[in-house]
Design a protein around this motif. Structure first.
Motif, PDB file in Angstrom:
ATOM      1  N   GLY A 137      41.278  26.416  60.312  1.00  0.00           N
ATOM      2  CA  GLY A 137      40.255  26.726  59.311  1.00  0.00           C
ATOM      3  C   GLY A 137      40.366  28.188  58.944  1.00  0.00           C
ATOM      4  N   ASN A 138      39.898  28.511  57.786  1.00  0.00           N
ATOM      5  CA  ASN A 138      40.101  29.869  57.312  1.00  0.00           C
ATOM      6  C   ASN A 138      38.914  30.341  56.471  1.00  0.00           C
ATOM      7  N   LEU A 139      38.496  31.561  56.736  1.00  0.00           N
ATOM      8  CA  LEU A 139      37.348  32.135  56.040  1.00  0.00           C
ATOM      9  C   LEU A 139      37.724  33.456  55.390  1.00  0.00           C
ATOM     10  N   HIS A 140      37.400  33.588  54.112  1.00  0.00           N
ATOM     11  CA  HIS A 140      37.584  34.868  53.426  1.00  0.00           C
ATOM     12  C   HIS A 140      36.219  35.446  53.071  1.00  0.00           C
ATOM     13  N   LEU A 141      35.990  36.673  53.458  1.00  0.00           N
ATOM     14  CA  LEU A 141      34.754  37.369  53.087  1.00  0.00           C
ATOM     15  C   LEU A 141      35.146  38.532  52.183  1.00  0.00           C
ATOM     16  N   VAL A 142      34.730  38.464  50.955  1.00  0.00           N
ATOM     17  CA  VAL A 142      35.257  39.396  49.963  1.00  0.00           C
ATOM     18  C   VAL A 142      34.165  40.256  49.336  1.00  0.00           C
ATOM     19  N   ASP A 143      34.333  41.544  49.467  1.00  0.00           N
ATOM     20  CA  ASP A 143      33.450  42.507  48.820  1.00  0.00           C
ATOM     21  C   ASP A 143      34.197  42.956  47.557  1.00  0.00           C
ATOM     22  N   LEU A 144      33.829  42.368  46.435  1.00  0.00           N
ATOM     23  CA  LEU A 144      34.587  42.601  45.196  1.00  0.00           C
ATOM     24  C   LEU A 144      34.352  43.997  44.621  1.00  0.00           C
ATOM     25  N   ALA A 145      35.194  44.351  43.702  1.00  0.00           N
ATOM     26  CA  ALA A 145      35.011  45.609  42.978  1.00  0.00           C
ATOM     27  C   ALA A 145      33.805  45.476  42.051  1.00  0.00           C
ATOM     28  N   GLY A 146      33.187  46.591  41.738  1.00  0.00           N
ATOM     29  CA  GLY A 146      32.039  46.585  40.829  1.00  0.00           C
ATOM     30  C   GLY A 146      32.407  45.955  39.497  1.00  0.00           C
ATOM     31  N   SER A 147      31.511  45.094  38.980  1.00  0.00           N
ATOM     32  CA  SER A 147      31.854  44.322  37.780  1.00  0.00           C
ATOM     33  C   SER A 147      31.459  45.033  36.492  1.00  0.00           C
ATOM     34  N   GLU A 148      30.922  46.254  36.604  1.00  0.00           N
ATOM     35  CA  GLU A 148      30.416  46.925  35.399  1.00  0.00           C
ATOM     36  C   GLU A 148      31.525  47.184  34.389  1.00  0.00           C
ATOM     37  N   ARG A 149      31.132  47.046  33.143  1.00  0.00           N
ATOM     38  CA  ARG A 149      32.087  47.354  32.087  1.00  0.00           C
ATOM     39  C   ARG A 149      32.135  48.871  31.932  1.00  0.00           C
ATOM     40  N   VAL A 150      33.310  49.356  31.728  1.00  0.00           N
ATOM     41  CA  VAL A 150      33.454  50.800  31.599  1.00  0.00           C
ATOM     42  C   VAL A 150      33.705  51.151  30.138  1.00  0.00           C
ATOM     43  N   ILE A 194      37.749  52.737  47.539  1.00  0.00           N
ATOM     44  CA  ILE A 194      38.067  51.400  47.986  1.00  0.00           C
ATOM     45  C   ILE A 194      37.595  50.444  46.908  1.00  0.00           C
ATOM     46  N   ILE A 195      38.510  49.661  46.379  1.00  0.00           N
ATOM     47  CA  ILE A 195      38.134  48.772  45.287  1.00  0.00           C
ATOM     48  C   ILE A 195      37.665  47.411  45.808  1.00  0.00           C
ATOM     49  N   TYR A 196      38.468  46.819  46.658  1.00  0.00           N
ATOM     50  CA  TYR A 196      38.075  45.543  47.230  1.00  0.00           C
ATOM     51  C   TYR A 196      38.185  45.630  48.738  1.00  0.00           C
ATOM     52  N   SER A 197      37.365  44.891  49.443  1.00  0.00           N
ATOM     53  CA  SER A 197      37.713  44.701  50.843  1.00  0.00           C
ATOM     54  C   SER A 197      37.598  43.222  51.175  1.00  0.00           C
ATOM     55  N   VAL A 198      38.545  42.763  51.918  1.00  0.00           N
ATOM     56  CA  VAL A 198      38.622  41.349  52.258  1.00  0.00           C
ATOM     57  C   VAL A 198      38.732  41.219  53.765  1.00  0.00           C
ATOM     58  N   VAL A 199      37.861  40.425  54.341  1.00  0.00           N
ATOM     59  CA  VAL A 199      37.993  40.087  55.750  1.00  0.00           C
ATOM     60  C   VAL A 199      38.389  38.623  55.788  1.00  0.00           C
ATOM     61  N   ALA A 259      39.762  50.815  35.976  1.00  0.00           N
ATOM     62  CA  ALA A 259      38.741  49.944  35.379  1.00  0.00           C
ATOM     63  C   ALA A 259      39.378  48.729  34.717  1.00  0.00           C
ATOM     64  N   GLN A 260      40.495  48.955  34.031  1.00  0.00           N
ATOM     65  CA  GLN A 260      41.175  47.842  33.368  1.00  0.00           C
ATOM     66  C   GLN A 260      41.705  46.846  34.395  1.00  0.00           C
ATOM     67  N   HIS A 261      42.210  47.415  35.487  1.00  0.00           N
ATOM     68  CA  HIS A 261      42.740  46.568  36.556  1.00  0.00           C
ATOM     69  C   HIS A 261      41.630  45.709  37.167  1.00  0.00           C
ATOM     70  N   ILE A 262      40.471  46.320  37.384  1.00  0.00           N
ATOM     71  CA  ILE A 262      39.339  45.588  37.963  1.00  0.00           C
ATOM     72  C   ILE A 262      38.886  44.482  37.015  1.00  0.00           C
ATOM     73  N   ASN A 263      38.714  44.832  35.756  1.00  0.00           N
ATOM     74  CA  ASN A 263      38.325  43.826  34.767  1.00  0.00           C
ATOM     75  C   ASN A 263      39.285  42.658  34.757  1.00  0.00           C
ATOM     76  N   LYS A 264      40.571  42.992  34.819  1.00  0.00           N
ATOM     77  CA  LYS A 264      41.591  41.961  34.744  1.00  0.00           C
ATOM     78  C   LYS A 264      41.497  41.035  35.954  1.00  0.00           C
ATOM     79  N   SER A 265      41.318  41.607  37.144  1.00  0.00           N
ATOM     80  CA  SER A 265      41.328  40.738  38.310  1.00  0.00           C
ATOM     81  C   SER A 265      40.034  39.935  38.439  1.00  0.00           C
ATOM     82  N   LEU A 266      38.903  40.522  38.009  1.00  0.00           N
ATOM     83  CA  LEU A 266      37.665  39.741  38.047  1.00  0.00           C
ATOM     84  C   LEU A 266      37.704  38.616  37.015  1.00  0.00           C
ATOM     85  N   SER A 267      38.294  38.897  35.862  1.00  0.00           N
ATOM     86  CA  SER A 267      38.349  37.798  34.894  1.00  0.00           C
ATOM     87  C   SER A 267      39.387  36.762  35.317  1.00  0.00           C
TER      88      SER A 267
END
Ligand code: ADP
Ligand code: MG
Length: 399
Positions: free
Chosen positions: A267-280, A245-250, A293-301
């Motif tokens: 009103g709207n609330l997003h609770l986001v458990d992001l993917a690990g930010s470590e560089r690979v 599981i890469i991300y989970s969003v409630v 890993a490239q996909h995660i880097n891309k979306s976090l940046s």
């Protein structure tokens, strides 16, 4: 007393930020885990005023020490209840028609899931922000019944293996999004929600009849639940290798009506458990893991880029560069309140990841997202800000 003045000052600073709708940053340092006794830490100092310091284990001393300042720093002994006490007010804003986004950022193993959700099969005391938020919202909507009718609390819970292949469509929903093939499930309590979410996490199908039996007659709260892992991934073979599981969003959407004025509010609330930010390290992973890993880097940046564009009041905010930022768009703009949990692993071995996490957070925390505006009505932010500024002035003169 200087300490008291300082604490007062900080409190006002936080209040001011609240009014301005800036992004808030809370840093949380997880404890060493069982069996990790005697390990060296990279955390050098944790202050009560949001200050902290990190020490480079290769350069102990003044030169290797770096100080950071956030809205709040939680040490390894902090409890889930303490953390929620500081986020509760922000979360309740959605009942007044604000959009709020809370996300957890940090390397894998730094405590993101612990903060957002709690440990697997958590008791109520160990619940993370998401269950506590739901429980609180259910309670408040009951308490306010005389003056305000909450017509619906709609919960979307997404667990994504991959954002690139997820089908997200625009709708007139407050969150502006819908995932096709999601099913509406009525829920009446936090327990119902937890059941549903666990079901989702285990990738099991929900039996509609079982749910209907439990939901009795109440249709005031709905839980919109989806299984994008199965339904929306176009080429599943590419991304299921590790089945991670890469991300989970409630996502919680609230719609209500003022009994007196008849005015509606969303009103709207997003609770986001992001993917690990470590560089690979490119030399260490190949194939699907590298792609992931490239996909995660891309979306976090991309997330970083959006925040920076907003800060610079750039005419173009690149929300469309990733599915993550598309999903969060409604709660990442000038009219929303945003909170980032910066999660840290205390281990000296994690020093370089810790520094890169802190630097990302530092850039983010210095940024104004513009005044938060309720979907219901504008608050007199200016007046309150002037008040705070004049109080700050008074304190400065006393010093
Ligand atoms: P992440 O989601 O960032 O990969 P986790 O939330 O899974 O990290 O945390 C990694 C481990 O550390 C888990 O075993 C978790 O239970 C534990 N942990 C994290 N934060 C805390 C905390 N504040 N108190 C106790 N244990 C924690
Ligand atoms: Mg996790």
């Amino acid at each position: 007393n200087y300490r008291v003045v300082l604490a007062e000052n900080r409190k006002m600073y936080n209040e001011l930020q609240d009014l301005k709708g800036n992004i808030r940053v809370f840093c949380r340092i997880r404890p060493f885990l069982r069996g990790q006794t005697g390990r060296k830490t990279t955390i050098d100092y944790i202050g009560e005023d949001g200050e902290m310091a990190v020490m480079n284990p290769a350069k102990p001393g003044k030169d290797g020490r770096r100080v950071f300042r956030f809205n709040k720093v939680y040490g390894p002994d902090s409890t889930q209840a303490e953390v929620f006490a500081d986020t509760q007010q922000l979360i309740r804003c959605i009942l007044d028609g604000y959009n709020v986004c809370i996300f957890a950022y940090g390397q894998t193993g730094s405590g993101k899931t612990h903060t957002m959700m709690g440990p697997n099969g958590a008791s109520e005391e160990e619940w993370g922000v998401n269950y506590r938020a739901l429980s609180d919202l259910f309670k408040i909507s009951q308490d306010r019944k005389a003056t305000f009718i909450y017509e619906s609390i709609v919960l979307d819970s997404f667990v994504y293996l991959d954002f690139n292949t997820l089908g997200i469509m625009s709708t007139s929903q407050p969150s502006g999004l819908a995932v096709p093939d999601a099913t509406m499930q009525p829920v009446t309590s936090t327990a119902d929600v937890i059941d549903l979410m666990n079901t989702g996490l285990n990738n099991r199908a929900v039996s509609a009849t079982a749910m209907n039996e439990r939901s009795s007659r109440s249709h005031r709260f709905y839980c919109l639940f989806s299984y994008p892992i199965y339904l929306n991934i176009l080429d599943i073979s590419k991304y299921t290798v590790s089945n991670r599981i890469i991300y989970s969003v409630v996502s919680i959407n609230v719609r209500g009506k003022d009994v007196k004025t008849g005015a509606t509010m969303v009103g709207n609330l997003h609770l986001v458990d992001l993917a690990g930010s470590e560089r690979v390290d490119r030399s260490e992973v190949t194939g699907d893991r590298l792609k992931e890993a490239q996909h995660i880097n891309k979306s976090l940046s991309a997330l970083g880029d959006v925040i920076f564009a907003l800060a610079q009041k750039s005419s173009h905010v690149p929300y469309r560069n990733s599915k993550l930022t598309q999903l969060l768009q409604s709660s990442l703009g000038g009219h929303a309140k945003t909170l980032m949990f910066v999660q840290l692993n205390p281990d000296a071995n994690a020093y370089s990841e810790t520094m890169s996490t802190l630097k990302f957070a530092e850039r983010v925390s210095g940024i104004e997202l513009g005044a938060a505006k309720s979907n219901k009505e504008g608050r007199d932010v200016k007046e309150l800000m002037e008040q705070v500024a004049s109080l700050k002035d008074t304190i400065a003169k006393k010093d």
